[in-house]
Design a protein around this motif. Structure first.
Motif, PDB file in Angstrom:
ATOM      1  N   ILE A  90       0.904  -1.392  -0.076  1.00 12.66           N
ATOM      2  CA  ILE A  90      -0.020  -0.008   0.141  1.00 12.66           C
ATOM      3  C   ILE A  90       0.967   1.294   0.064  1.00 12.66           C
ATOM      4  N   LEU A  91       0.452   1.992  -0.752  1.00 17.89           N
ATOM      5  CA  LEU A  91       1.333   3.371  -1.067  1.00 17.89           C
ATOM      6  C   LEU A  91       0.912   4.136   0.292  1.00 17.89           C
ATOM      7  N   GLU A  92       1.989   4.934   0.725  1.00 14.25           N
ATOM      8  CA  GLU A  92       1.541   5.742   2.052  1.00 14.25           C
ATOM      9  C   GLU A  92       2.582   6.792   2.426  1.00 14.25           C
ATOM     10  N   SER A  93       2.402   8.037   2.796  1.00 17.70           N
ATOM     11  CA  SER A  93       3.406   9.209   2.897  1.00 17.70           C
ATOM     12  C   SER A  93       4.713   8.247   3.867  1.00 17.70           C
ATOM     13  N   GLY A  94       5.671   8.572   3.281  1.00 16.71           N
ATOM     14  CA  GLY A  94       6.950   8.063   3.925  1.00 16.71           C
ATOM     15  C   GLY A  94       7.540   6.911   3.510  1.00 16.71           C
ATOM     16  N   LYS A  95       6.750   6.223   2.619  1.00 19.19           N
ATOM     17  CA  LYS A  95       7.310   4.813   1.857  1.00 19.19           C
ATOM     18  C   LYS A  95       8.325   5.121   0.983  1.00 19.19           C
ATOM     19  N   GLU A  96       9.304   4.205   1.148  1.00 22.35           N
ATOM     20  CA  GLU A  96      10.635   4.340   0.210  1.00 22.35           C
ATOM     21  C   GLU A  96      10.806   3.007  -0.491  1.00 22.35           C
ATOM     22  N   LEU A  97      11.110   3.234  -1.837  1.00 18.60           N
ATOM     23  CA  LEU A  97      11.683   2.071  -2.765  1.00 18.60           C
ATOM     24  C   LEU A  97      12.942   2.362  -3.264  1.00 18.60           C
ATOM     25  N   ILE A  98      13.945   1.385  -3.252  1.00 17.79           N
ATOM     26  CA  ILE A  98      15.273   1.652  -3.794  1.00 17.79           C
ATOM     27  C   ILE A  98      14.990   0.656  -5.189  1.00 17.79           C
ATOM     28  N   LEU A  99      15.484   1.511  -6.276  1.00 13.66           N
ATOM     29  CA  LEU A  99      15.436   1.049  -7.321  1.00 13.66           C
ATOM     30  C   LEU A  99      16.555   0.242  -8.127  1.00 13.66           C
ATOM     31  N   PRO A 100      16.717  -0.811  -8.657  1.00 12.00           N
ATOM     32  CA  PRO A 100      17.932  -1.614  -9.013  1.00 12.00           C
ATOM     33  C   PRO A 100      18.715  -0.607 -10.054  1.00 12.00           C
TER      34      PRO A 100
END
Length: 278
Positions: free
Chosen positions: A268-278
């Motif tokens: 679920i998308l939410e304020s503050g969520k992070e995702l590191i891309l390859p």
């Protein structure tokens, strides 16, 4: 490269981030940053961007379409930085929604973008009106060519634009998508997916002729019936993405169905969520 959700309808539990009905995602790309949408209000955008030191080195802002919950923080951005502003040439048309028989304005707020002459002067040199797919940074594209590939994703008839003193059904010609090429495939950022999230992903995958690594953002399934949600899930499965991260206008029923079907691939998308891309 890192993606951080600046604003969505919900925030990470016990975090310092605010939440409201809107969308904004920050892409940190080496020494420069790209902001996809600016949320609904200047106050929330300012607070959350300050948690991330997000205004520093902000080079580009991309507005997915001309609704207030995606453009409301625009001038807060310009108060703190001097990025290029990209939007479709039709996004500035007045936009409305029909609610209970009344036409309600939901376009780019006059207060947000033209309340002072100084703000108008500050915006104009940075404004980039586009209608075709362009590359704004190496491997970061604004995609502007969403086509229709199925018969279950129909435009919502409650949305209108005002043109030449007439109200016309909004065909969302202004809808833009941010696409990032990674080593593992395409990362697709959708503001609302008014033309359909499957149509959106299909258009991007066909244009770039690459596999889909992640789809992130809004899907506008909040008003969709069960058949449309099920069809959407079935079609998205065919792309075999590594991640689906949805929120904003997706709706609770659709979020539950995505989680049940995609398990750990779905977040679920939410304020503050992070995702590191390859």
């Amino acid at each position: 490269m890192k993606l951080i959700c600046v604003n969505d309808n919900t925030a990470k539990f016990s975090s310092e981030f605010y939440a409201e009905h809107g969308l904004s995602i920050l892409i940190e790309n080496g020494d420069s940053k790209v902001l996809f949408d600016t949320g609904r209000s200047p106050e929330v955008l300012k607070h959350n961007m300050e948690q991330l030191n997000g205004f520093k080195n902000l080079k580009h802002v991309v507005l997915s379409h001309g609704h207030e919950d995606h453009t409301g923080g625009l001038f807060q951005v310009l108060n703190n930085s001097s990025p290029n502003i990209y939007l479709h040439k039709t996004a500035i048309l007045p936009k409305y929604i029909m609610r209970n028989g009344n036409m309600e304005f939901i376009g780019i707020s006059k207060i947000s973008y033209a309340d002072t002459k100084d703000k108008e002067k500050k915006l104009q040199p940075k404004l980039k009106l586009i209608s075709k797919t362009i590359e704004i940074e190496p491997n970061i594209f604004i995609f502007a060519e969403i086509s229709f590939f199925n018969d279950f994703e129909e435009l919502d008839p409650s949305f209108f634009i005002e043109k030449n003193d007439n109200f016309l059904h909004d065909n969302f010609e202004d809808e833009l998508v941010l696409v990032i090429k990674t080593q593992e495939g395409l990362v697709i950022l959708s503001g609302c997916g008014h033309k359909g999230i499957v149509n959106t992903v299909s258009s991007v995958a066909k244009y770039f002729n690459e596999n889909v690594y992640a789809v992130i953002g809004g899907t506008h399934l909040i008003t969709a019936n069960e058949d449309r949600i099920d069809s959407t899930i079935t079609e998205l499965e065919k792309f075999d993405p590594k991640y689906l991260i949805f929120g904003h206008c997706t709706g609770f029923d659709a979020l539950c169905k995505f989680k049940n079907r995609f398990k750990n691939k779905f977040q679920i998308l939410e304020s503050g969520k992070e995702l590191i891309l390859p």
